[in-house]
Design a protein around this motif. Structure first.
Motif, PDB file in Angstrom:
ATOM      1  N   CYS A   1       0.831  -1.211   0.000  1.00 21.38           N
ATOM      2  CA  CYS A   1       0.000   0.000   0.000  1.00 21.38           C
ATOM      3  C   CYS A   1       0.867   1.263   0.000  1.00 21.38           C
ATOM      4  O   CYS A   1       0.576   2.232  -0.714  1.00 21.38           O
ATOM      5  N   GLU A   2       1.919   1.233   0.789  1.00 25.13           N
ATOM      6  CA  GLU A   2       2.811   2.396   0.857  1.00 25.13           C
ATOM      7  C   GLU A   2       3.509   2.636  -0.487  1.00 25.13           C
ATOM      8  O   GLU A   2       3.686   3.784  -0.911  1.00 25.13           O
ATOM      9  N   GLN A   3       3.876   1.566  -1.161  1.00 26.16           N
ATOM     10  CA  GLN A   3       4.522   1.695  -2.463  1.00 26.16           C
ATOM     11  C   GLN A   3       3.576   2.312  -3.492  1.00 26.16           C
ATOM     12  O   GLN A   3       3.966   3.203  -4.262  1.00 26.16           O
ATOM     13  N   PHE A   4       2.336   1.857  -3.503  1.00 24.15           N
ATOM     14  CA  PHE A   4       1.366   2.397  -4.460  1.00 24.15           C
ATOM     15  C   PHE A   4       1.039   3.852  -4.144  1.00 24.15           C
ATOM     16  O   PHE A   4       0.892   4.680  -5.055  1.00 24.15           O
ATOM     17  N   ALA A   5       0.922   4.177  -2.856  1.00 28.33           N
ATOM     18  CA  ALA A   5       0.629   5.564  -2.466  1.00 28.33           C
ATOM     19  C   ALA A   5       1.769   6.488  -2.886  1.00 28.33           C
ATOM     20  O   ALA A   5       1.547   7.647  -3.262  1.00 28.33           O
ATOM     21  N   SER A   6       2.997   5.969  -2.847  1.00 29.26           N
ATOM     22  CA  SER A   6       4.154   6.758  -3.232  1.00 29.26           C
ATOM     23  C   SER A   6       4.234   6.965  -4.736  1.00 29.26           C
ATOM     24  O   SER A   6       4.511   8.061  -5.224  1.00 29.26           O
ATOM     25  N   HIS A   7       3.954   5.894  -5.505  1.00 28.43           N
ATOM     26  CA  HIS A   7       4.060   5.962  -6.955  1.00 28.43           C
ATOM     27  C   HIS A   7       2.882   6.703  -7.592  1.00 28.43           C
ATOM     28  O   HIS A   7       3.039   7.371  -8.616  1.00 28.43           O
ATOM     29  N   PHE A   8       1.706   6.584  -6.979  1.00 25.58           N
ATOM     30  CA  PHE A   8       0.494   7.174  -7.550  1.00 25.58           C
ATOM     31  C   PHE A   8      -0.227   7.994  -6.479  1.00 25.58           C
ATOM     32  O   PHE A   8      -1.230   7.546  -5.902  1.00 25.58           O
ATOM     33  N   PRO A   9       0.269   9.183  -6.192  1.00 24.69           N
ATOM     34  CA  PRO A   9      -0.291   9.987  -5.093  1.00 24.69           C
ATOM     35  C   PRO A   9      -1.757  10.368  -5.269  1.00 24.69           C
ATOM     36  O   PRO A   9      -2.428  10.733  -4.305  1.00 24.69           O
ATOM     37  N   GLY A  10      -2.294  10.272  -6.484  1.00 23.04           N
ATOM     38  CA  GLY A  10      -3.681  10.675  -6.698  1.00 23.04           C
ATOM     39  C   GLY A  10      -4.713   9.644  -6.295  1.00 23.04           C
ATOM     40  O   GLY A  10      -5.905   9.962  -6.141  1.00 23.04           O
ATOM     41  N   ILE A  11      -4.306   8.385  -6.099  1.00 18.12           N
ATOM     42  CA  ILE A  11      -5.292   7.345  -5.824  1.00 18.12           C
ATOM     43  C   ILE A  11      -5.562   7.207  -4.322  1.00 18.12           C
ATOM     44  O   ILE A  11      -4.763   7.617  -3.483  1.00 18.12           O
ATOM     45  N   LEU A  12      -6.713   6.618  -4.002  1.00 18.67           N
ATOM     46  CA  LEU A  12      -7.058   6.296  -2.617  1.00 18.67           C
ATOM     47  C   LEU A  12      -6.554   4.883  -2.336  1.00 18.67           C
ATOM     48  O   LEU A  12      -6.941   3.926  -3.021  1.00 18.67           O
ATOM     49  N   VAL A  13      -5.679   4.727  -1.351  1.00 18.96           N
ATOM     50  CA  VAL A  13      -5.117   3.418  -1.016  1.00 18.96           C
ATOM     51  C   VAL A  13      -5.698   2.945   0.308  1.00 18.96           C
ATOM     52  O   VAL A  13      -5.632   3.652   1.314  1.00 18.96           O
ATOM     53  N   LEU A  14      -6.262   1.744   0.296  1.00 20.53           N
ATOM     54  CA  LEU A  14      -6.897   1.182   1.486  1.00 20.53           C
ATOM     55  C   LEU A  14      -6.139  -0.072   1.918  1.00 20.53           C
ATOM     56  O   LEU A  14      -6.067  -1.053   1.174  1.00 20.53           O
ATOM     57  N   ASN A  15      -5.563  -0.034   3.091  1.00 22.52           N
ATOM     58  CA  ASN A  15      -4.856  -1.189   3.647  1.00 22.52           C
ATOM     59  C   ASN A  15      -5.870  -2.055   4.391  1.00 22.52           C
ATOM     60  O   ASN A  15      -6.181  -1.844   5.555  1.00 22.52           O
ATOM     61  N   ALA A  16      -6.426  -3.039   3.679  1.00 19.99           N
ATOM     62  CA  ALA A  16      -7.471  -3.876   4.252  1.00 19.99           C
ATOM     63  C   ALA A  16      -7.584  -5.165   3.457  1.00 19.99           C
ATOM     64  O   ALA A  16      -7.098  -5.265   2.320  1.00 19.99           O
ATOM     65  N   ALA A  17      -8.207  -6.172   4.057  1.00 15.38           N
ATOM     66  CA  ALA A  17      -8.485  -7.435   3.372  1.00 15.38           C
ATOM     67  C   ALA A  17      -9.862  -7.337   2.739  1.00 15.38           C
ATOM     68  O   ALA A  17     -10.841  -7.000   3.416  1.00 15.38           O
ATOM     69  N   ILE A  18      -9.951  -7.625   1.456  1.00 13.98           N
ATOM     70  CA  ILE A  18     -11.226  -7.507   0.756  1.00 13.98           C
ATOM     71  C   ILE A  18     -12.246  -8.509   1.292  1.00 13.98           C
ATOM     72  O   ILE A  18     -13.458  -8.331   1.125  1.00 13.98           O
TER      73      ILE A  18
END
Length: 449
Positions: free
Chosen positions: A266-283
């Motif tokens: 999640c941290e990697q995606f938030a860093s690479h794509f700052p515009g998206i909403l990142v949710l650290n959770a199990a679907i």
């Protein structure tokens, strides 16, 4: 062609089945005797038990006289080395390989050849391309887009009360405010390329080609409606999710949510794509859909490494309220058939996407894409017309393909999409969409390729 396939797994069998159906001479190599035995019980081909890295095994498969060597074993290293050996020992044989690990190719792909391999397909990249094309077209499950043309092929079932029912095709085209060509009809399992006098009946499955703007009119007339997704939730912070997000412009990313249970991912995606909403959770957590309002998103893409979880998540999402849901299938292609029963709009198979990419390369520079309809009974070719093609410089009415195939659409050299008539004159450099029954595919390829 004479084609040798290394690897009798799901990709190898899929490609072998298609190549055999096109009357090619296929030899399968695998180190597992059970796999070879199973393949030979289902396919009309030769099988050899052995290693693709053994020169003697390659010689016994007659690699010296093969047109192509396809390496799709479960090991990247074996695929690479075996193609390298073939390139060195049998230089006239074209080599292609499926390579999953980007360590060998780099994030951006190779600028030159690797070990003399003519073409490499990465399963993640091929699946991401298919998903991105699906999202961009706004169509899920029942339409096909093309590589060099903006025309679309739309497949649907004719229902009672449909304006398509019990109509001659020639009369139908004149009665609708849209340009299209009926490319194929599947009637109770029998597939044929229609003529203007053919009658469409209730229960038929019809494939037609039209411009993007006209597709919506035709879909609405047939009782199918489209809405482009404005918001997307991705489940699984995988490389495929990363590749798709890279293709999105910044304004689209602001409407994307990504769900993954791994905090580091999640941290990697938030860093690479700052515009998206990142949710650290199990679907699989019951509260995630409700608390994060995931059911309010137009489209859910389930992209985890688990086929089972992807199918379950996509099915649940559709029932929870998502307009569309798509599941990624990595390993078990049997799930592809289950998707429609579970109300999932579309399934993307990395196996099929990779096989399509490799086969497209083998068919030559003039074939931009190839799609199969109705379990392979019909093929849809996207040709880039060369000056040497037999049909170049001819009007369509001069080309004898009646009952064998139909030119369903053309994109000219200026990028204009055309639904052609018999008066159309084919010119070099144009993109031509041709649908053909499988038994006449070789004849059509000789004319257009």
């Amino acid at each position: 062609m004479k084609v040798i396939i290394l690897g009798a797994g799901r990709r190898g069998l899929l490609m072998a089945r298609q190549l055999i159906a096109e009357d090619n001479d296929v030899v399968l190599i695998d180190s597992d005797p059970a796999r070879i035995e199973d393949a030979l019980s289902r396919l009309d081909c030769m099988g050899i038990v052995g290693s693709g890295m053994d020169v003697e095994v390659l010689k016994s498969a007659d690699c010296e006289h093969a047109d192509a060597f396809i390496a799709v074993s479960d090991s990247d290293e074996i695929n690479l080395v075996s193609c390298g050996i073939v390139s060195t020992e049998f230089g006239e044989t074209k080599t292609v390989a499926a390579i999953r690990n980007i360590t060998y190719t780099g994030q951006a792909g190779l600028k030159g050849a690797l070990l003399g391999i003519d073409y490499i397909a990465n399963p993640d990249e091929e699946a991401a391309k298919s998903l991105h094309a699906m999202i961009e077209s706004g169509i899920f499950g029942n339409a096909i887009s093309f590589t060099r043309s903006d025309l679309l092929l739309f497949t649907f079932s004719v229902k009672h009360g449909s304006p398509f029912a019990d109509k001659h095709i020639s009369a139908l085209r004149g009665s609708m405010d849209a340009e299209f060509i009926v490319a194929a009809i599947n009637r109770s399992g029998t597939v044929f390329v229609p003529s203007g006098t053919s009658v469409i009946k209730v229960g038929d499955t019809v494939s037609l080609v039209a411009k993007d703007a006209d597709i919506d009119i035709l879909r609405g007339s047939a009782g199918y409606f489209r809405k482009r997704p404005k918001s997307i939730v991705m489940v699984g912070g995988t490389r495929i999710a990363h590749l798709i997000l890279k293709e999105f412009p910044p304004e689209t990313r602001t409407c994307v949510a990504l769900v993954d249970r791994n905090r580091e991912v999640c941290e990697q995606f938030a860093s690479h794509f700052p515009g998206i909403l990142v949710l650290n959770a199990a679907i699989t957590d019951d509260s995630v859909f409700e608390e994060e309002h995931l059911a309010s998103y137009d489209l859910l893409l389930s992209l985890t490494d688990s086929d089972e979880l992807n199918i379950i998540t996509a099915s649940y999402a559709k029932r929870a309220g998502n307009m569309y849901s798509v599941a990624l299938i990595r390993d078990n292609n049997n799930y592809v058939r289950l998707a429609s029963m579970l109300d999932i709009d579309a399934v993307i198979s990395t196996t099929e996407a990779t096989a399509d990419s490799l086969l497209r390369f083998l068919r030559g520079d003039n074939v931009s894409s190839l799609h199969l309809l109705f379990k392979g009974q019909l093929e849809v070719y996207e040709f880039t017309l060369s000056a040497e093609a037999e049909v170049c410089g001819k009007h369509l009415k001069e080309i004898d393909i009646r009952g064998k195939g139909i030119v369903a659409g053309i994109t000219d050299t200026d990028g204009r999409d055309v639904i052609p008539t018999g008066e159309y004159l084919l010119k070099a450099g144009e993109t031509v969409l041709v649908t053909v029954s499988k038994k006449h595919a070789e004849y059509i390829r000789r004319l257009f390729d």
